[in-house]
Design a protein around this motif. Sequence first.
Motif, PDB file in Angstrom:
ATOM      1  N   ASN A 145       0.940  -1.195  -0.186  1.00 43.68           N
ATOM      2  CA  ASN A 145       0.186   0.033  -0.074  1.00 43.68           C
ATOM      3  C   ASN A 145       0.746   1.234   0.027  1.00 43.68           C
ATOM      4  O   ASN A 145       0.465   2.276   0.396  1.00 43.68           O
ATOM      5  CB  ASN A 145      -0.824  -0.057   1.183  1.00 43.68           C
ATOM      6  N   ILE A 146       2.209   1.064  -0.293  1.00 44.58           N
ATOM      7  CA  ILE A 146       3.034   2.199  -0.640  1.00 44.58           C
ATOM      8  C   ILE A 146       3.366   2.405  -2.123  1.00 44.58           C
ATOM      9  O   ILE A 146       3.980   1.267  -2.627  1.00 44.58           O
ATOM     10  CB  ILE A 146       4.218   2.413   0.412  1.00 44.58           C
ATOM     11  N   LEU A 155      13.111   0.563   7.378  1.00 43.37           N
ATOM     12  CA  LEU A 155      13.265  -0.453   6.425  1.00 43.37           C
ATOM     13  C   LEU A 155      12.202  -1.256   6.057  1.00 43.37           C
ATOM     14  O   LEU A 155      12.089  -1.746   4.880  1.00 43.37           O
ATOM     15  CB  LEU A 155      14.708  -0.934   7.170  1.00 43.37           C
ATOM     16  N   TYR A 156      11.492  -1.802   6.938  1.00 45.82           N
ATOM     17  CA  TYR A 156      10.508  -2.822   6.867  1.00 45.82           C
ATOM     18  C   TYR A 156       9.571  -2.133   5.974  1.00 45.82           C
ATOM     19  O   TYR A 156       9.031  -2.935   4.852  1.00 45.82           O
ATOM     20  CB  TYR A 156       9.987  -3.197   8.074  1.00 45.82           C
ATOM     21  N   ARG A 157       9.232  -0.845   6.145  1.00 49.50           N
ATOM     22  CA  ARG A 157       8.151  -0.140   5.198  1.00 49.50           C
ATOM     23  C   ARG A 157       8.765  -0.015   3.962  1.00 49.50           C
ATOM     24  O   ARG A 157       7.834  -0.337   2.922  1.00 49.50           O
ATOM     25  CB  ARG A 157       8.089   1.325   5.882  1.00 49.50           C
ATOM     26  N   ASN A 194      -1.175   3.243   7.104  1.00 49.69           N
ATOM     27  CA  ASN A 194      -1.705   3.290   5.662  1.00 49.69           C
ATOM     28  C   ASN A 194      -2.865   2.383   5.951  1.00 49.69           C
ATOM     29  O   ASN A 194      -4.053   2.880   5.424  1.00 49.69           O
ATOM     30  CB  ASN A 194      -1.011   3.026   4.623  1.00 49.69           C
ATOM     31  N   GLN A 195      -2.774   1.260   6.430  1.00 53.85           N
ATOM     32  CA  GLN A 195      -3.694   0.178   6.335  1.00 53.85           C
ATOM     33  C   GLN A 195      -4.918   0.523   7.361  1.00 53.85           C
ATOM     34  O   GLN A 195      -5.900   0.404   6.915  1.00 53.85           O
ATOM     35  CB  GLN A 195      -3.465  -1.157   7.024  1.00 53.85           C
ATOM     36  N   ASN A 217      -3.907   4.230   0.248  1.00 53.22           N
ATOM     37  CA  ASN A 217      -2.894   3.327  -0.458  1.00 53.22           C
ATOM     38  C   ASN A 217      -2.569   4.121  -1.560  1.00 53.22           C
ATOM     39  O   ASN A 217      -3.163   4.767  -2.276  1.00 53.22           O
ATOM     40  CB  ASN A 217      -3.946   2.201  -0.786  1.00 53.22           C
ATOM     41  N   THR A 218      -0.966   4.301  -1.793  1.00 49.53           N
ATOM     42  CA  THR A 218      -0.370   4.808  -2.726  1.00 49.53           C
ATOM     43  C   THR A 218       0.409   3.931  -3.683  1.00 49.53           C
ATOM     44  O   THR A 218       1.170   4.359  -4.245  1.00 49.53           O
ATOM     45  CB  THR A 218       0.576   6.003  -2.009  1.00 49.53           C
ATOM     46  N   ALA A 219       0.045   2.606  -3.330  1.00 51.86           N
ATOM     47  CA  ALA A 219       0.798   1.948  -4.429  1.00 51.86           C
ATOM     48  C   ALA A 219       0.500   1.976  -5.994  1.00 51.86           C
ATOM     49  O   ALA A 219      -0.365   2.507  -6.285  1.00 51.86           O
ATOM     50  CB  ALA A 219       0.369   0.447  -3.948  1.00 51.86           C
TER      51      ALA A 219
END
Length: 263
Positions: free
Chosen positions: A24-25, A62-64, A73-74, A79-81
């Motif tokens: 969602n990124i 880093l995980y993000r 975001n969730q 959602n900027t994917a």
Amino acid sequence: MVFQRKYSVEETINPQPSGSGQVNIGSTERMISAFSGALLTFYAIRRPVKHWALLSAGGYMLYRGLSGYCPINQAVGRNTADKEIEPLQISRTITVNRPRSEVYAFWRQLDNLPRFMQHLASVIPIDAKRSHWVAAVPKGLGTIEWDAEILEEVENERLLWRSVAEATVDNAGEVYFKDAPGGRGTEIHAIIRYQAPAGYAGQALASLFNPAFGQMVKEDLRRFKNLLETGELPVSEAQYSGQRVSESTEPSKKQEIYESPVL
């Protein structure tokens, strides 16, 4: 039990996106997150006294960036994917020389699945539609668990299922049963779709192993065929899965398996 039909045969049943496989990124935001996380982590480690707050923030960024998934975001519905990741798919077909009703009934009893799927430790029905699955990770690295639900069931014809939200690995599947040409038993067509954790990075890694996963499904179907047609499995496979086999003076031949109930 037959559930009301919701999906056409042509419609693709994809895994339900959840925290394990959802992105969602967008790509730009991911690069910024990964770069920022790397800097924060490096700075926190290089300090004379470890700065745990900075280290935690760096790890999260880093995980993000690497996974493409942001819990915040969730939570807020953002959602900027760039685009949705297409799940990986495995499709295999096999013919079993047994009546279709018998083949379907054996498969539909879900706790039978670990008898021929070597990666499955157990499948425990919860109710008429839901079940709990436990799979062994290769090389003895532990197990993963998830719940699944049957989306559609037509007796002696098809089963469609999908993992529920927050599965370790989002997955979905379809199995179709039809009479084989020439009265040769039952033709089974199995389709498995899954999305690996960690977004694009995880999906790219999983795609490298997808041929091996496909071979595993092929071997599982071969064991299913052998089990229904002869009631036996090769001795080496039975011993590998921890099942008991009868003694024989001819070890090169397949030997009968006495199945123990799934615990």
